[in-house]
Design a protein around this motif. Structure first.
Motif, PDB file in Angstrom:
ATOM      1  N   GLU A   1      50.875   9.437  85.575  1.00  0.00           N
ATOM      2  CA  GLU A   1      51.339  10.376  84.555  1.00  0.00           C
ATOM      3  C   GLU A   1      50.948   9.912  83.161  1.00  0.00           C
ATOM      4  O   GLU A   1      50.524  10.727  82.322  1.00  0.00           O
ATOM      5  N   TYR A   2      51.075   8.602  82.898  1.00  0.00           N
ATOM      6  CA  TYR A   2      50.751   8.117  81.563  1.00  0.00           C
ATOM      7  C   TYR A   2      49.241   8.114  81.327  1.00  0.00           C
ATOM      8  O   TYR A   2      48.782   8.390  80.216  1.00  0.00           O
ATOM      9  N   LYS A   3      48.467   7.836  82.360  1.00  0.00           N
ATOM     10  CA  LYS A   3      47.019   7.910  82.221  1.00  0.00           C
ATOM     11  C   LYS A   3      46.581   9.335  81.887  1.00  0.00           C
ATOM     12  O   LYS A   3      45.669   9.547  81.085  1.00  0.00           O
TER      13      LYS A   3
ATOM     14  N   ALA B   1      47.870   8.946  72.396  1.00  0.00           N
ATOM     15  CA  ALA B   1      48.990   8.119  72.850  1.00  0.00           C
ATOM     16  C   ALA B   1      48.565   6.657  72.910  1.00  0.00           C
ATOM     17  O   ALA B   1      47.404   6.341  73.173  1.00  0.00           O
TER      18      ALA B   1
ATOM     19  N   LEU C   1      48.418  11.440  80.196  1.00  0.00           N
ATOM     20  CA  LEU C   1      48.786  11.628  78.791  1.00  0.00           C
ATOM     21  C   LEU C   1      47.768  10.958  77.866  1.00  0.00           C
ATOM     22  O   LEU C   1      47.378  11.519  76.834  1.00  0.00           O
TER      23      LEU C   1
ATOM     24  N   ASP D   1      51.312   1.172  75.163  1.00  0.00           N
ATOM     25  CA  ASP D   1      52.727   1.487  74.984  1.00  0.00           C
ATOM     26  C   ASP D   1      53.516   1.466  76.283  1.00  0.00           C
ATOM     27  O   ASP D   1      54.717   1.184  76.284  1.00  0.00           O
ATOM     28  N   ARG D   2      52.870   1.823  77.394  1.00  0.00           N
ATOM     29  CA  ARG D   2      53.562   1.890  78.681  1.00  0.00           C
ATOM     30  C   ARG D   2      52.640   1.413  79.799  1.00  0.00           C
ATOM     31  O   ARG D   2      51.428   1.308  79.630  1.00  0.00           O
TER      32      ARG D   2
ATOM     33  N   TRP E   1      50.423   1.827  83.032  1.00  0.00           N
ATOM     34  CA  TRP E   1      49.504   2.923  83.330  1.00  0.00           C
ATOM     35  C   TRP E   1      49.843   3.594  84.658  1.00  0.00           C
ATOM     36  O   TRP E   1      49.162   3.416  85.669  1.00  0.00           O
ATOM     37  N   THR E   2      50.882   4.378  84.659  1.00  0.00           N
ATOM     38  CA  THR E   2      51.177   5.224  85.811  1.00  0.00           C
ATOM     39  C   THR E   2      50.195   6.391  85.800  1.00  0.00           C
ATOM     40  O   THR E   2      49.562   6.676  84.777  1.00  0.00           O
TER      41      THR E   2
END
Length: 298
Positions: A80-82, A70, A84, A74-75, A77-78
Motif C-alpha cells: 500500500e505504501y509503495k 510521499a 502511495l 517515512d514508513r 514499504w508495504t
C-alpha cells in the motif's frame, strides 16, 4: 533570473520549504501548490492522486518546480505504501506537467524531482548522468517519475530532472533521523559501512535548483550530490568527529533488514554517484566536503 512568479509543489517538505524561503528572500513571487482550497493568490489547489490542478493559478509563472511526493523513508514499504510513493510522484507529475503545457503561455522551465535511486546498486563503480537506470523498486519509480513530465517537455518547455542524493539536514529526511542518534552517542556504521552514500548539503541542494532554474540552456537530468561520494564508514566517522561523539554502535545488516524490510536494500546498497553535468554547468558547491556539510546542518 529577474524577479519572477514561480510555482512550487512540495513546498512544505524539507527541500521545498528551504527553496521557498530562498526565493522569497530574493523577491520572487512564490505560488505554493496545496491540497485544499487556496486561501489567496499565493496558493494553487491541486490533488496529485486525482490528477487535478487549478491551472488558472499557474498563469504567469516563469518556472514550475515539482518536489512533491510521499516520504521514501517515512514508513515500511508495504504494498500500500509503495503504491502511495508511486502515485504521489507519477500521477502528480503528470497532472502538473499537463496543466503547465496547456497554459496559453507555458513556463520557461519545469524542474521535476527525481533521485539517485534511479541508478540502483552501483557498487564501487562511479556513475554520472549518462548511466542507465538500475533494477529494483526505487529505480523503476524514478524512471516513471521522470517519464511523467513528458507532456511539458513535448510542449517545448525546458525540462530539468534533479536526481537528488541524501540531503544533509537536521530538519528532516534520512539525515534528520541520524543527527539525534549521533548526538546521543548511539551512531554507528550501517552494515559493513563500505557502501557509498551520495550526499549534498541542504544549502547546496537549494542553490543547485536555483542554478538550474536560471540556466537557460540547461535541461535533462542533473545529479544533485556532492563532488566526492563517501562510504557510510567515512560518513559515520565524520559525524562522530564533527559532533564530538563516539561511533561505536554499528547496526548489523540482518537487524536493518528485519527493521526496514525491502527498504534495507537501499540503505545497505552502494551508489557512487557524481554530479558531472552540474559541475560542467559552472555550479560551485558552498559545502562540498562532508565535515562542512554536517557543520552547515547545525
Amino acid at each position: 533570473m529577474e524577479r519572477s512568479r514561480i510555482a512550487v509543489a512540495g513546498a512544505s517538505g524539507l527541500i521545498g520549504s528551504a527553496l521557498v524561503r530562498s526565493l522569497t528572500a530574493d523577491g520572487h513571487e512564490v505560488v505554493r501548490l496545496v491540497r485544499r482550497a487556496s486561501r489567496g493568490p499565493d496558493e494553487v489547489c491541486w490533488d496529485p492522486e486525482r490528477q487535478y490542478v487549478d491551472a488558472a493559478g499557474l498563469v504567469g509563472c516563469a518556472a514550475v518546480v515539482n518536489l512533491a511526493g510521499a516520504g521514501i523513508g517515512d514508513r515500511r514499504w508495504t504494498p500500500e505504501y509503495k503504491r502511495l510513493l508511486r502515485d504521489s510522484r507519477v500521477l502528480g507529475t503528470a497532472a502538473l506537467a499537463e496543466a503547465a503545457a496547456a497554459l496559453p503561455e507555458p513556463p520557461r522551465v519545469f524542474v521535476n524531482g527525481s533521485a539517485v535511486g534511479f541508478y540502483g546498486e552501483t557498487g564501487d563503480r562511479v556513475v554520472d548522468e549518462d548511466a542507465p537506470p538500475g533494477d529494483g523498486f526505487l529505480s523503476g519509480l524514478c524512471v516513471e517519475w521522470e517519464e511523467a513530465a513528458a507532456p511539458v517537455a513535448e510542449a517545448g518547455v525546458r525540462t530539468v530532472f534533479v536526481r537528488t542524493g541524501l540531503v544533509v539536514s537536521r530538519d528532516g529526511g534520512a539525515w534528520g533521523r541520524l543527527f539525534p542518534l549521533f548526538r546521543a552517542g548511539l551512531g554507528g556504521r550501517l552494515g559493513d559501512g563500505r557502501q557509498y552514500w551520495p550526499y549534498i548539503a541542504l544549502h547546496d541542494e537549494v542553490a543547485a535548483i536555483r542554478h538550474l532554474i536560471d540556466g537557460d540552456t540547461l535541461s535533462g537530468p542533473f545529479n544533485l550530490t556532492a563532488p566526492e561520494p563517501l562510504t557510510n564508514r567515512d560518513i559515520t566517522a565524520a559525524m562522530g568527529r564533527v559532533l564530538h561523539r563516539p561511533t561505536v554502535f554499528p547496526v548489523p545488516a540482518p537487524v536493518l533488514r528485519t527493521a526496514l524490510g525491502e527498504m534495507a536494500g537501499d540503505v545497505l546498497g552502494s551508489q557512487r554517484v557524481v554530479p558531472r553535468r552540474l559541475l560542467e554547468s559552472g555550479f560551485r558547491f558552498a559545502f562540498p566536503g562532508i565535515d562542512e556539510a554536517i557543520r552547515a546542518a547545525g
